[in-house]
Design a protein around this motif. Structure first.
Motif, PDB file in Angstrom:
ATOM      1  N   LEU A  42      26.106  38.300  36.814  1.00 24.33           N
ATOM      2  CA  LEU A  42      27.382  38.047  36.150  1.00 24.33           C
ATOM      3  C   LEU A  42      28.047  36.799  36.717  1.00 24.33           C
ATOM      4  CD1 LEU A  42      28.882  41.619  35.667  1.00 24.33           C
ATOM      5  CD2 LEU A  42      28.071  40.034  33.928  1.00 24.33           C
ATOM      6  N   ALA A  43      27.993  36.663  38.047  1.00 25.31           N
ATOM      7  CA  ALA A  43      28.572  35.470  38.667  1.00 25.31           C
ATOM      8  C   ALA A  43      27.839  34.226  38.188  1.00 25.31           C
ATOM      9  CB  ALA A  43      28.500  35.569  40.187  1.00 25.31           C
ATOM     10  N   PHE A  44      26.538  34.342  38.033  1.00 27.68           N
ATOM     11  CA  PHE A  44      25.722  33.218  37.569  1.00 27.68           C
ATOM     12  C   PHE A  44      26.140  32.784  36.170  1.00 27.68           C
ATOM     13  CE2 PHE A  44      21.780  31.700  35.474  1.00 27.68           C
ATOM     14  CZ  PHE A  44      21.548  30.593  36.265  1.00 27.68           C
ATOM     15  N   ILE A  45      26.313  33.786  35.287  1.00 25.80           N
ATOM     16  CA  ILE A  45      26.708  33.471  33.905  1.00 25.80           C
ATOM     17  C   ILE A  45      28.077  32.786  33.890  1.00 25.80           C
ATOM     18  CG2 ILE A  45      27.368  34.484  31.704  1.00 25.80           C
ATOM     19  CD1 ILE A  45      25.242  36.608  32.165  1.00 25.80           C
TER      20      ILE A  45
ATOM     21  N   GLU B  52      29.437  31.002  36.186  1.00 23.67           N
ATOM     22  CA  GLU B  52      29.303  29.645  36.702  1.00 23.67           C
ATOM     23  C   GLU B  52      28.722  28.710  35.641  1.00 23.67           C
ATOM     24  OE1 GLU B  52      27.132  28.190  40.603  1.00 23.67           O
ATOM     25  OE2 GLU B  52      28.006  30.180  40.819  1.00 23.67           O
ATOM     26  N   LEU B  53      27.738  29.242  34.943  1.00 25.73           N
ATOM     27  CA  LEU B  53      27.065  28.472  33.905  1.00 25.73           C
ATOM     28  C   LEU B  53      28.037  28.093  32.804  1.00 25.73           C
ATOM     29  CD1 LEU B  53      24.084  27.933  34.067  1.00 25.73           C
ATOM     30  CD2 LEU B  53      23.716  29.760  32.428  1.00 25.73           C
ATOM     31  N   LEU B  54      28.839  29.067  32.382  1.00 23.10           N
ATOM     32  CA  LEU B  54      29.739  28.827  31.260  1.00 23.10           C
ATOM     33  C   LEU B  54      30.833  27.848  31.634  1.00 23.10           C
ATOM     34  CD1 LEU B  54      29.685  32.428  29.968  1.00 23.10           C
ATOM     35  CD2 LEU B  54      29.069  30.428  28.641  1.00 23.10           C
TER      36      LEU B  54
ATOM     37  N   ALA C  28      30.373  25.310  33.288  1.00 21.51           N
ATOM     38  CA  ALA C  28      29.796  23.967  33.360  1.00 21.51           C
ATOM     39  C   ALA C  28      29.375  23.425  31.994  1.00 21.51           C
ATOM     40  CB  ALA C  28      28.593  23.972  34.300  1.00 21.51           C
TER      41      ALA C  28
ATOM     42  N   ARG D  54      46.541  24.276  43.959  1.00 23.96           N
ATOM     43  CA  ARG D  54      45.674  24.166  45.143  1.00 23.96           C
ATOM     44  C   ARG D  54      46.361  24.740  46.370  1.00 23.96           C
ATOM     45  NH1 ARG D  54      40.499  24.255  44.510  1.00 23.96           N
ATOM     46  NH2 ARG D  54      40.019  23.050  42.661  1.00 23.96           N
TER      47      ARG D  54
ATOM     48  N   TRP E 200      44.924  27.756  48.537  1.00 24.09           N
ATOM     49  CA  TRP E 200      44.638  27.528  49.948  1.00 24.09           C
ATOM     50  C   TRP E 200      45.376  28.518  50.836  1.00 24.09           C
ATOM     51  CZ3 TRP E 200      44.366  21.606  51.346  1.00 24.09           C
ATOM     52  CH2 TRP E 200      43.216  21.079  50.750  1.00 24.09           C
TER      53      TRP E 200
ATOM     54  N   SER F 250      34.600  28.641  51.033  1.00 23.12           N
ATOM     55  CA  SER F 250      34.717  28.743  49.590  1.00 23.12           C
ATOM     56  C   SER F 250      33.410  28.313  48.940  1.00 23.12           C
ATOM     57  CB  SER F 250      35.849  27.854  49.095  1.00 23.12           C
ATOM     58  OG  SER F 250      35.483  26.505  49.231  1.00 23.12           O
ATOM     59  N   SER F 251      33.254  28.684  47.698  1.00 21.41           N
ATOM     60  CA  SER F 251      32.035  28.281  47.004  1.00 21.41           C
ATOM     61  C   SER F 251      32.232  26.891  46.417  1.00 21.41           C
ATOM     62  CB  SER F 251      31.721  29.296  45.909  1.00 21.41           C
ATOM     63  OG  SER F 251      32.800  29.355  45.016  1.00 21.41           O
ATOM     64  N   ILE F 252      31.226  26.399  45.766  1.00 22.15           N
ATOM     65  CA  ILE F 252      31.314  25.043  45.220  1.00 22.15           C
ATOM     66  C   ILE F 252      31.957  25.089  43.840  1.00 22.15           C
ATOM     67  CG2 ILE F 252      29.973  22.990  44.766  1.00 22.15           C
ATOM     68  CD1 ILE F 252      27.613  24.825  45.953  1.00 22.15           C
ATOM     69  N   HIS F 253      32.860  24.163  43.621  1.00 23.62           N
ATOM     70  CA  HIS F 253      33.444  24.105  42.270  1.00 23.62           C
ATOM     71  C   HIS F 253      33.017  22.853  41.564  1.00 23.62           C
ATOM     72  CE1 HIS F 253      35.684  27.526  43.341  1.00 23.62           C
ATOM     73  NE2 HIS F 253      36.244  26.925  44.342  1.00 23.62           N
TER      74      HIS F 253
ATOM     75  N   PHE G 134      42.854  17.283  49.939  1.00 21.44           N
ATOM     76  CA  PHE G 134      43.818  17.721  48.934  1.00 21.44           C
ATOM     77  C   PHE G 134      43.787  16.797  47.719  1.00 21.44           C
ATOM     78  CE2 PHE G 134      48.226  17.950  47.342  1.00 21.44           C
ATOM     79  CZ  PHE G 134      48.260  19.295  47.048  1.00 21.44           C
TER      80      PHE G 134
ATOM     81  N   GLU H 216      31.499  20.523  52.538  1.00 17.89           N
ATOM     82  CA  GLU H 216      31.205  21.943  52.732  1.00 17.89           C
ATOM     83  C   GLU H 216      29.802  22.156  53.293  1.00 17.89           C
ATOM     84  OE1 GLU H 216      32.113  24.442  49.395  1.00 17.89           O
ATOM     85  OE2 GLU H 216      34.133  23.629  49.252  1.00 17.89           O
TER      86      GLU H 216
ATOM     87  N   ARG I  19      27.383  17.870  35.330  1.00 19.07           N
ATOM     88  CA  ARG I  19      28.694  18.026  34.699  1.00 19.07           C
ATOM     89  C   ARG I  19      29.139  16.757  34.009  1.00 19.07           C
ATOM     90  NH1 ARG I  19      32.040  21.917  38.683  1.00 19.07           N
ATOM     91  NH2 ARG I  19      30.770  23.740  38.216  1.00 19.07           N
TER      92      ARG I  19
ATOM     93  N   ILE J  31      22.167  21.553  32.617  1.00 21.14           N
ATOM     94  CA  ILE J  31      23.156  22.291  33.399  1.00 21.14           C
ATOM     95  C   ILE J  31      22.568  23.573  33.976  1.00 21.14           C
ATOM     96  CG2 ILE J  31      25.211  23.721  33.076  1.00 21.14           C
ATOM     97  CD1 ILE J  31      26.128  21.250  31.291  1.00 21.14           C
TER      98      ILE J  31
ATOM     99  N   VAL K 266      22.611  24.411  37.912  1.00 23.36           N
ATOM    100  CA  VAL K 266      23.302  25.590  38.452  1.00 23.36           C
ATOM    101  C   VAL K 266      22.305  26.522  39.130  1.00 23.36           C
ATOM    102  CG1 VAL K 266      24.642  27.636  37.851  1.00 23.36           C
ATOM    103  CG2 VAL K 266      25.216  25.454  36.827  1.00 23.36           C
TER     104      VAL K 266
ATOM    105  N   ARG L 106      22.235  27.732  43.058  1.00 17.21           N
ATOM    106  CA  ARG L 106      22.157  29.157  43.418  1.00 17.21           C
ATOM    107  C   ARG L 106      20.985  29.405  44.364  1.00 17.21           C
ATOM    108  NH1 ARG L 106      25.349  33.633  42.314  1.00 17.21           N
ATOM    109  NH2 ARG L 106      27.166  32.362  41.965  1.00 17.21           N
TER     110      ARG L 106
END
Lengths: 252, 363, 282
Positions: free
Chosen positions: B158-161, B163-165, B167, B348, B352, B360-363, C106, C157, C203, C262, C266, C270
């Motif tokens: 679910l987390a994968f989906i 993330e995919l959406l 992007a 932000r 924070w 944190s994960s990558i955004h 920031f 990171e 992206r 993409i 991704v 992962r």
């Protein structure tokens, strides 16, 4: 050949915490010197001041004089240069994870721009033999990653890495504390042999280890050096009551 | 001092000293002439202070370029929008030209030189808030499910989906909306809304295309859902386990534990995540342009055509009719830039405040 | 009574959360499947080798747009990747805990949220206006600027995950700082950084808004950086809004290409992060 170390009025801080207070001592050349004491007593901080690694921690600083050979390392010379003369082995093995065994051992030379392959081969072999690892790894030197070795092998590889730059002094910060008994005894044998050529300073919390490998022993407590003498004297007839309490197991 | 204990200790030490002593003969390897020069070689190497300092400054310079980019964008936009600013000033953002004959407002008429930001501000706000209204409850529901209730094996896919959406390019969402969503609205949802809720005035029946604010709001909601949901999940995961256990230990049900132990502790971060989603929605361009109808009007009906700040720029910039038109579009861009900077900075800081110290994960 | 309300509300909350998840996941998966289905059924060999045909003629492809996107992305990466990585090195290796680093971090995060259309008009004003015409170069610059903050934060990171012990080992050997950062720390984190860059790359590959007024689009071949250039997302945009089924098919095929890019990026991220971002580290 190793050189002696002369420490005068050394003080060190972590931020406001005064971690080392007025340390004075002379470490003889080509001998092993052990530093013992309970955890947090400043013995690790002390060795880290001998190659100026202490100051790499944010907020840490040191004052006083440390002479290694004929150089005042806080005045005459930059940290990068002193670290090439003073090798260090850390508490936990810290191989470069991206590198093969060969590259790990040669790192100190290659990353300082040395490129004569012939000499590099010789030095890698000699360093690995001197750290008693050669027979175990000679077949996979360039194939196997340094990180894939066992803990004890990694630590001996780290010793080989430190030896490869032919230092004058070898600092060892509890080099066997993360290892099993067999690996520990191998490393102790090694120290015993290395001290003919290098000045060795070894931090340990294990008194028996100090007794086995070192001619001289210093006892640290709460950031001060309580006593520094020949190992025999420290363990049989210490002059300070606190040293006696420590080695007889009254505290720590 | 207890002499006997000391003696036993020392004799033990002596005993264990022996093995090392026996191997004591020196067998260090001999050294060749070249290798013997190694120490001299290393000592001859400089301290590389200049290279180190140069490297460090290069890195600092690149880091500073991020400020440079912001300043650059700001100056370009300010310079190019001077003309519109000089002519309209702040009036641009709230005054409207009223036609003297028809007494109807003319918001945006590039040919005759009438420019007002009002319909675009309105369109941007309406479509974004519509998107939040639809997306926030769902996103929080998903985040609660994923962090607190979901079986372990479902979590990763679910987390994968999500993330995919997050992007998938805006233009593809827009394309899908034009082909699938808009006809769906036109033929099914809109007639139903007009029939049931037409009396509220929010669902007028004068636009048969299916385009408009509602279509834009829905596609925006779909696009910001993954962002809000994954950030909410992140702040909820940052709430320490002990908080949950403390509430459970008082005999709370799972929902009470989530409400008191998790949501209350994470609320600042969740608000931050929502505002971050708002920031995305405000600036989203392609998908909105493709479905909002692009007419510079202010209408109460959510089914009417409208336009947004970003949509009008995308549509008119390339063929702007003269300097003033271009300058007015630049000013809209500047306004969008300032608003999104403020919204994002605010969000932000809130995120924070909750996640500080946790990776944190990558955004 | 009170206990029953509590149990009921617990059940209701659970039900709502599950419902929300189904409501979200089902349509999203449906959209995704639809895109894949449409794209896969529209892909053809011509798509990859032919240029667009004039209105009314059937067939044609997006070969020039694919090449254009590749060139634009190359220019963008040339700007965005080195600057971003260097910024990340500053944040993780030199600036840790300093006010400057916090400010940079920031600003990078905030810049990440600035709409891409704003980047587009700023670069238009910066390059296209002085040059006097649309150009591939300006499009590449716009994409590059957009990559900087993402690459910078990812690099930071990933570098932070490299254990300090590795840095100390290099320092203690008397290795110059610049060399230890590049040859040891950066190299150790390289799998994570490379995949992070790929994600940033994927992206911006789909970005349309910043290209409308910079690269502009082109129906023919172009490899010159000072001329307008076609790009995949631009072409999709134009074709999606056209009334022709044939063009829609091409747009679906183009969408699929972007989506595949993409999905690859991704999944790679992962895969690498789940295995640990560090080379060889256990």
């Amino acid at each position: 050949m190793g050189v002696g170390i002369e420490v005068t009025n050394l003080n060190a801080w972590y931020g406001a915490n005064h971690a080392l207070q007025d340390i004075n001592l002379n470490i003889p050349a080509n001998h092993a010197t052990a530093l013992i004491g309970p955890s947090g007593c400043g013995k690790s901080t002390f060795v880290r001041c001998l190659n100026r690694m202490h100051e790499t921690i944010p907020g840490a600083r040191a004052t006083g004089t440390v002479r290694i050979g004929d150089l005042d390392i806080y005045k005459d010379i930059k940290p990068v240069e002193i670290r090439r003369r003073v090798g260090m082995v850390f508490q936990r093995p810290n191989p470069f994870p991206t590198m093969s065994i060969y590259d790990n051992v040669a790192a100190g030379l290659k990353l300082n721009g040395y490129s004569n392959r012939h000499v590099l081969d010789e030095i890698v072999e000699r360093s690995l033999k001197n750290s008693a690892l050669w027979d175990e790894v000679k077949d996979n030197l360039k194939k196997e990653s340094g990180a894939s070795l066992s803990g004890g092998q990694q630590q001996r590889m780290c010793i080989a890495r430190a030896l490869a730059v032919d230092p004058e002094v070898l600092l060892m910060d509890e080099p066997a504390s993360a290892l099993d008994p067999v690996s520990t005894s191998k490393i102790e044998d090694l120290i015993f042999q290395l001290k003919a050529q290098y000045t060795i300073v070894i931090v340990t919390h294990n008194m028996q280890q100090a007794a086995r490998v070192a001619e001289k022993t210093g006892f640290f407590l709460n950031g001060r050096m309580v006593e520094f003498d020949s190992t025999d004297k420290i363990f049989t007839n210490p002059s300070d009551k606190r040293t006696e309490d420590y080695i007889t197991g009254r505290f720590g | 001092m207890n002499v006997s204990v000391q003696e036993i200790r020392l004799s033990k030490l002596k005993f264990q000293t022996e093995p090392a002593q026996q191997n004591g003969e020196n067998h260090l390897e001999a050294v060749s002439a070249e290798a013997a020069q190694i120490r001299a070689y290393l000592l001859s190497r400089g301290n590389s202070a200049i290279a180190d300092r140069g490297f460090r400054w290069l890195m600092v310079l690149c880091a500073l370029s991020i400020f440079g980019i912001v300043v650059l964008i700001a100056t370009e936009l300010v310079v190019r929008s001077r003309l519109a600013w000089a002519l309209f000033g702040l009036d641009f953002f709230y005054k409207v030209f009223i036609d003297t004959y028809t007494h109807k407002p003319i918001y945006w008429d590039p040919v005759n030189g009438h420019f007002s930001a009002l319909p675009f501000l309105y369109g941007t706000l309406v479509s974004s808030f519509l998107a939040l209204l639809l997306a926030v409850p769902l996103a929080i529901g998903v985040a609660v499910f994923l962090t607190e209730m979901c079986p372990q094996m479902l979590r990763a896919p679910l987390a994968f989906i999500t993330e995919l959406l997050a992007a998938i390019p805006s233009v593809i969402y827009g394309f899908w909306a034009v082909i699938v969503l808009v006809p769906l609205l036109r033929d099914h949802l809109n007639p139903w809304l007009i029939k049931g809720f037409g009396w509220t005035g929010f669902f007028g029946d004068d636009n048969p295309t299916g385009l408009g604010f509602l279509a834009a709001g829905i596609i925006l909601a779909i696009m910001i859902l993954p962002i809000i949901s994954s950030l909410t999940r992140e702040v909820m995961t940052a709430v320490p386990q002990s908080q949950r256990e403390a509430v459970l230990a008082l005999g709370a049900t799972r929902w009470e534990m989530i409400r008191v132990g998790v949501l209350r502790n994470a609320r600042i971060g969740i608000v931050g995540a929502i505002i971050l989603g708002l920031g995305r929605a405000l600036g989203e361009t392609m998908a909105v342009t493709m479905v909002i109808g692009n007419s510079p009007e202010i209408q109460r009906s959510l089914l009417a055509n409208g336009s947004t700040m970003s949509a009008v720029i995308a549509n008119e910039f390339a063929e702007a009719s003269g300097d003033l038109h271009l300058s007015a579009l630049m000013e809209l861009g500047l306004a969008l830039f300032i608003v999104t900077i403020i919204v994002n900075a605010f969000a932000r800081l809130m995120v924070w405040a909750v996640t500080r110290g946790t990776p944190s994960s990558i955004h | 009574m009170r206990a029953r309300i509590r149990t009921l509300s617990d059940g209701a909350a659970t039900g709502l959360a599950v419902l929300a998840t189904v409501l979200v996941v089902a349509p999203l998966v449906a959209i995704f499947a639809y895109l894949i289905y449409k794209g896969a059924s529209s892909l053809s060999w011509a798509f990859f080798v032919e240029t667009p045909k004039p209105v009314g003629e059937v067939g044609g492809g997006m070969a020039n747009a694919i090449l254009g996107s590749a060139i634009l992305l190359a220019v963008g990466s040339l700007i965005g990747v080195p600057v971003g990585i260097a910024g990340g090195i500053f944040l993780a290796e030199f600036g840790r805990g300093t006010k400057l680093a916090n400010a940079v971090r920031f600003t990078a995060d905030v810049l990440n949220g600035v709409p891409s259309i704003v980047m587009g008009i700023a670069v238009y004003s910066l390059i296209v206006v002085p040059q006097g015409h649309f150009s591939a170069l300006s499009g590449g610059v716009a994409l590059g600027i957009m990559m900087v903050p993402t690459v910078c934060r990812t690099t930071e990171e990933m570098l932070l995950m490299v254990p300090n012990a590795v840095r100390e080992a290099a320092l203690a050997l008397g290795v110059p700082n610049w060399r230890s950062v590049l040859a040891i720390t950066l190299k150790t984190a390289s799998p994570g950084i490379i995949t992070g860059c790929m994600l940033a790359f994927a992206r911006v590959a789909g970005e349309t808004a910043p290209l409308i007024f910079t690269a502009f689009g082109n129906v023919g071949w172009n490899t010159r950086l000072d001329e307008p250039m076609a790009a995949l997302p631009l072409q999709i945009y134009v074709y999606a809004l056209s009334p022709y089924d044939d063009w829609h098919r091409l747009a679906w095929a183009g969408s699929l290409v972007l989506i595949v890019l993409i999905v690859l990026a991704v999944s790679l991220v992962r895969f690498v992060t789940s295995r640990g971002v560090l080379k060889g580290a256990s």
